[in-house]
Design a protein around this motif. Sequence first.
Motif, PDB file in Angstrom:
ATOM      1  N   GLN A 194       0.823  -1.175   0.000  1.00  0.00           N
ATOM      2  CA  GLN A 194       0.000   0.000   0.000  1.00  0.00           C
ATOM      3  C   GLN A 194       0.877   1.252   0.000  1.00  0.00           C
ATOM      4  O   GLN A 194       0.578   2.200  -0.707  1.00  0.00           O
ATOM      5  CB  GLN A 194      -0.915  -0.012   1.210  1.00  0.00           C
ATOM      6  CG  GLN A 194      -1.812   1.198   1.286  1.00  0.00           C
ATOM      7  CD  GLN A 194      -2.624   1.242   2.573  1.00  0.00           C
ATOM      8  OE1 GLN A 194      -2.402   0.471   3.487  1.00  0.00           O
ATOM      9  NE2 GLN A 194      -3.555   2.131   2.635  1.00  0.00           N
ATOM     10  N   TYR A 195       1.936   1.247   0.775  1.00  0.00           N
ATOM     11  CA  TYR A 195       2.795   2.423   0.881  1.00  0.00           C
ATOM     12  C   TYR A 195       3.377   2.830  -0.470  1.00  0.00           C
ATOM     13  O   TYR A 195       3.335   4.003  -0.842  1.00  0.00           O
ATOM     14  CB  TYR A 195       3.925   2.161   1.881  1.00  0.00           C
ATOM     15  CG  TYR A 195       4.959   3.244   1.906  1.00  0.00           C
ATOM     16  CD1 TYR A 195       4.716   4.438   2.567  1.00  0.00           C
ATOM     17  CD2 TYR A 195       6.170   3.088   1.242  1.00  0.00           C
ATOM     18  CE1 TYR A 195       5.660   5.451   2.575  1.00  0.00           C
ATOM     19  CE2 TYR A 195       7.119   4.095   1.253  1.00  0.00           C
ATOM     20  CZ  TYR A 195       6.857   5.278   1.916  1.00  0.00           C
ATOM     21  OH  TYR A 195       7.781   6.278   1.915  1.00  0.00           O
ATOM     22  N   HIS A 196       3.903   1.869  -1.204  1.00  0.00           N
ATOM     23  CA  HIS A 196       4.559   2.189  -2.472  1.00  0.00           C
ATOM     24  C   HIS A 196       3.565   2.720  -3.502  1.00  0.00           C
ATOM     25  O   HIS A 196       3.899   3.599  -4.294  1.00  0.00           O
ATOM     26  CB  HIS A 196       5.299   0.968  -3.021  1.00  0.00           C
ATOM     27  CG  HIS A 196       6.433   0.557  -2.144  1.00  0.00           C
ATOM     28  ND1 HIS A 196       7.575   1.301  -2.011  1.00  0.00           N
ATOM     29  CD2 HIS A 196       6.589  -0.504  -1.320  1.00  0.00           C
ATOM     30  CE1 HIS A 196       8.391   0.721  -1.168  1.00  0.00           C
ATOM     31  NE2 HIS A 196       7.813  -0.384  -0.727  1.00  0.00           N
ATOM     32  N   ARG A 197       2.345   2.196  -3.479  1.00  0.00           N
ATOM     33  CA  ARG A 197       1.328   2.709  -4.403  1.00  0.00           C
ATOM     34  C   ARG A 197       0.948   4.134  -4.050  1.00  0.00           C
ATOM     35  O   ARG A 197       0.812   4.996  -4.918  1.00  0.00           O
ATOM     36  CB  ARG A 197       0.081   1.824  -4.382  1.00  0.00           C
ATOM     37  CG  ARG A 197       0.276   0.493  -5.061  1.00  0.00           C
ATOM     38  CD  ARG A 197      -0.997  -0.313  -5.090  1.00  0.00           C
ATOM     39  NE  ARG A 197      -1.324  -0.744  -3.729  1.00  0.00           N
ATOM     40  CZ  ARG A 197      -2.535  -0.669  -3.183  1.00  0.00           C
ATOM     41  NH1 ARG A 197      -3.533  -0.203  -3.856  1.00  0.00           N
ATOM     42  NH2 ARG A 197      -2.744  -1.088  -1.961  1.00  0.00           N
ATOM     43  N   LEU A 198       0.770   4.403  -2.756  1.00  0.00           N
ATOM     44  CA  LEU A 198       0.367   5.739  -2.334  1.00  0.00           C
ATOM     45  C   LEU A 198       1.491   6.755  -2.455  1.00  0.00           C
ATOM     46  O   LEU A 198       1.242   7.933  -2.709  1.00  0.00           O
ATOM     47  CB  LEU A 198      -0.129   5.697  -0.886  1.00  0.00           C
ATOM     48  CG  LEU A 198      -1.458   5.009  -0.664  1.00  0.00           C
ATOM     49  CD1 LEU A 198      -1.730   4.868   0.821  1.00  0.00           C
ATOM     50  CD2 LEU A 198      -2.570   5.782  -1.335  1.00  0.00           C
ATOM     51  N   LYS A 199       2.720   6.324  -2.252  1.00  0.00           N
ATOM     52  CA  LYS A 199       3.862   7.234  -2.298  1.00  0.00           C
ATOM     53  C   LYS A 199       3.962   7.925  -3.654  1.00  0.00           C
ATOM     54  O   LYS A 199       4.289   9.112  -3.730  1.00  0.00           O
ATOM     55  CB  LYS A 199       5.147   6.465  -2.002  1.00  0.00           C
ATOM     56  CG  LYS A 199       6.377   7.341  -1.950  1.00  0.00           C
ATOM     57  CD  LYS A 199       7.599   6.565  -1.550  1.00  0.00           C
ATOM     58  CE  LYS A 199       8.105   5.796  -2.732  1.00  0.00           C
ATOM     59  NZ  LYS A 199       9.446   5.244  -2.533  1.00  0.00           N
ATOM     60  N   ARG A 206       2.515  11.522   3.475  1.00  0.00           N
ATOM     61  CA  ARG A 206       1.090  11.178   3.462  1.00  0.00           C
ATOM     62  C   ARG A 206       0.880   9.677   3.297  1.00  0.00           C
ATOM     63  O   ARG A 206      -0.049   9.114   3.865  1.00  0.00           O
ATOM     64  CB  ARG A 206       0.367  11.924   2.351  1.00  0.00           C
ATOM     65  CG  ARG A 206       0.187  13.385   2.679  1.00  0.00           C
ATOM     66  CD  ARG A 206      -0.607  14.084   1.606  1.00  0.00           C
ATOM     67  NE  ARG A 206      -0.648  15.500   1.894  1.00  0.00           N
ATOM     68  CZ  ARG A 206      -1.736  16.233   1.765  1.00  0.00           C
ATOM     69  NH1 ARG A 206      -2.842  15.698   1.334  1.00  0.00           N
ATOM     70  NH2 ARG A 206      -1.693  17.512   2.049  1.00  0.00           N
ATOM     71  N   ALA A 207       1.738   9.036   2.529  1.00  0.00           N
ATOM     72  CA  ALA A 207       1.635   7.591   2.361  1.00  0.00           C
ATOM     73  C   ALA A 207       1.898   6.885   3.687  1.00  0.00           C
ATOM     74  O   ALA A 207       1.194   5.936   4.053  1.00  0.00           O
ATOM     75  CB  ALA A 207       2.608   7.111   1.301  1.00  0.00           C
ATOM     76  N   ALA A 208       2.898   7.346   4.430  1.00  0.00           N
ATOM     77  CA  ALA A 208       3.210   6.745   5.725  1.00  0.00           C
ATOM     78  C   ALA A 208       2.048   6.920   6.701  1.00  0.00           C
ATOM     79  O   ALA A 208       1.684   5.982   7.426  1.00  0.00           O
ATOM     80  CB  ALA A 208       4.483   7.350   6.295  1.00  0.00           C
ATOM     81  N   ILE A 209       1.439   8.094   6.715  1.00  0.00           N
ATOM     82  CA  ILE A 209       0.292   8.345   7.598  1.00  0.00           C
ATOM     83  C   ILE A 209      -0.897   7.482   7.186  1.00  0.00           C
ATOM     84  O   ILE A 209      -1.607   6.938   8.033  1.00  0.00           O
ATOM     85  CB  ILE A 209      -0.086   9.845   7.587  1.00  0.00           C
ATOM     86  CG1 ILE A 209       1.045  10.676   8.156  1.00  0.00           C
ATOM     87  CG2 ILE A 209      -1.389  10.097   8.323  1.00  0.00           C
ATOM     88  CD1 ILE A 209       1.395  10.382   9.602  1.00  0.00           C
TER      89      ILE A 209
END
Length: 84
Positions: A1-6, A13-16
Amino acid sequence: QYHRLKLRRGTKRAAIAVAHSLLVIAYHLLKDKTTYRECGSNSLDPQDRARLSLQLTRRLERLGFKVSLESTPLTSSLASTVFS
């Protein structure tokens, strides 16, 4: 999920967003007194094939490919392989 959102939202924002997802999962596990069950990374793909097709088409076009799509019905064995 993180890599897609980053890619779309940025690192912070991806980390949050990932932290929020983990907290929501933990809350429901504690509230319902259940154990965690992993659905898999592709579990949401069949829910919105059109959106996924558009995103992947745009991604290929940004890489310099010319893309044309034809819709074909998925067989049950292919669908279970692709979307499991």
